[in-house]
Design a protein around this motif. Sequence first.
Motif, short mmCIF file in Angstrom:
data_model
loop_
_atom_site.label_atom_id
_atom_site.label_comp_id
_atom_site.label_asym_id
_atom_site.label_seq_id
_atom_site.Cartn_x
_atom_site.Cartn_y
_atom_site.Cartn_z
N ASP A 55 -6.33 1.87 -0.31
CA ASP A 55 -6.42 1.78 1.16
C ASP A 55 -7.50 0.79 1.57
OD1 ASP A 55 -4.41 3.56 1.72
OD2 ASP A 55 -5.74 5.26 2.12
N ASP A 59 0.70 5.07 -2.05
CA ASP A 59 0.80 6.36 -1.37
C ASP A 59 1.90 7.21 -1.98
OD1 ASP A 59 -1.21 5.51 0.31
OD2 ASP A 59 0.14 4.95 1.94
N GLN A 60 3.06 6.59 -2.25
CA GLN A 60 4.18 7.33 -2.82
C GLN A 60 3.85 7.84 -4.21
OE1 GLN A 60 7.33 4.43 -2.56
NE2 GLN A 60 7.40 4.51 -0.32
N ASP A 106 0.82 -1.22 0.00
CA ASP A 106 0.00 0.00 0.00
C ASP A 106 0.85 1.26 0.00
OD1 ASP A 106 -2.62 1.27 0.13
OD2 ASP A 106 -2.07 1.85 2.17
N SER A 107 2.03 1.19 0.60
CA SER A 107 2.88 2.38 0.66
C SER A 107 3.32 2.83 -0.73
CB SER A 107 4.11 2.12 1.55
OG SER A 107 4.89 1.06 1.03
#
Length: 223
Positions: A96, A54-55, A50-51
Amino acid sequence: MPRKYFDQKLDALNHDMTELGAEVDAVIGRTLEALRTLDRDLAQQVVEGDSRIDQAEHRIEQVCMNLLALQQPIASDLRVIASCLKIITDMERVADQCADICDIILVGELGSNSLGVNHVLQMMESARSMFVRAMEVFNNHSVEQAKKVCSDDDEVDSLFSKIILEVCGAITNNPQSVMREVDLIFITKYIERMADHATNIAEWVIYRETGVHPDLNSGLSAL
């Protein structure tokens, strides 16, 4: 900034948006498979990945802000950039919600053979279809197809209501299953929100093309 260079930057922005959309769709697909098979390793991959979404969101957001700062865009350019800023937020939230579903798979008590899970899978497939088609209209600029994406949210809402009734009935008939059924309620709500985000994306496409931002979550009567 020369106009030609600015247009190249807008094209690159659209390309980045399309790539992020494809990545989010892949996340939905992995989540769907993890839910179908209750594969905890696959669910863990979704949570840990998931990160990266986000990035990517932050990177595209910075591109949009730079475009606003480097040249005073005309009205149509502003709509493109503003819609991208909104759409990346919806895409990130879809990812998310996939991660939230996978968290439940990792720690919950779901049973893959339950009728409720089968209907949840059907609901998620419908939400995924909405997301894919929302990204298609982002690329093909079709206002009519965008409206169709929004209208299909009614099908997801109907499945949501159906599953909630099934879950309530299952808890009444078998109180010992309450934790498993509550997990299904949370997952169902996350999927319903995914469909809402797909609707949002389609609405922002309509805004980009027409300059009018409709609210189509309650139907198409306003148009």
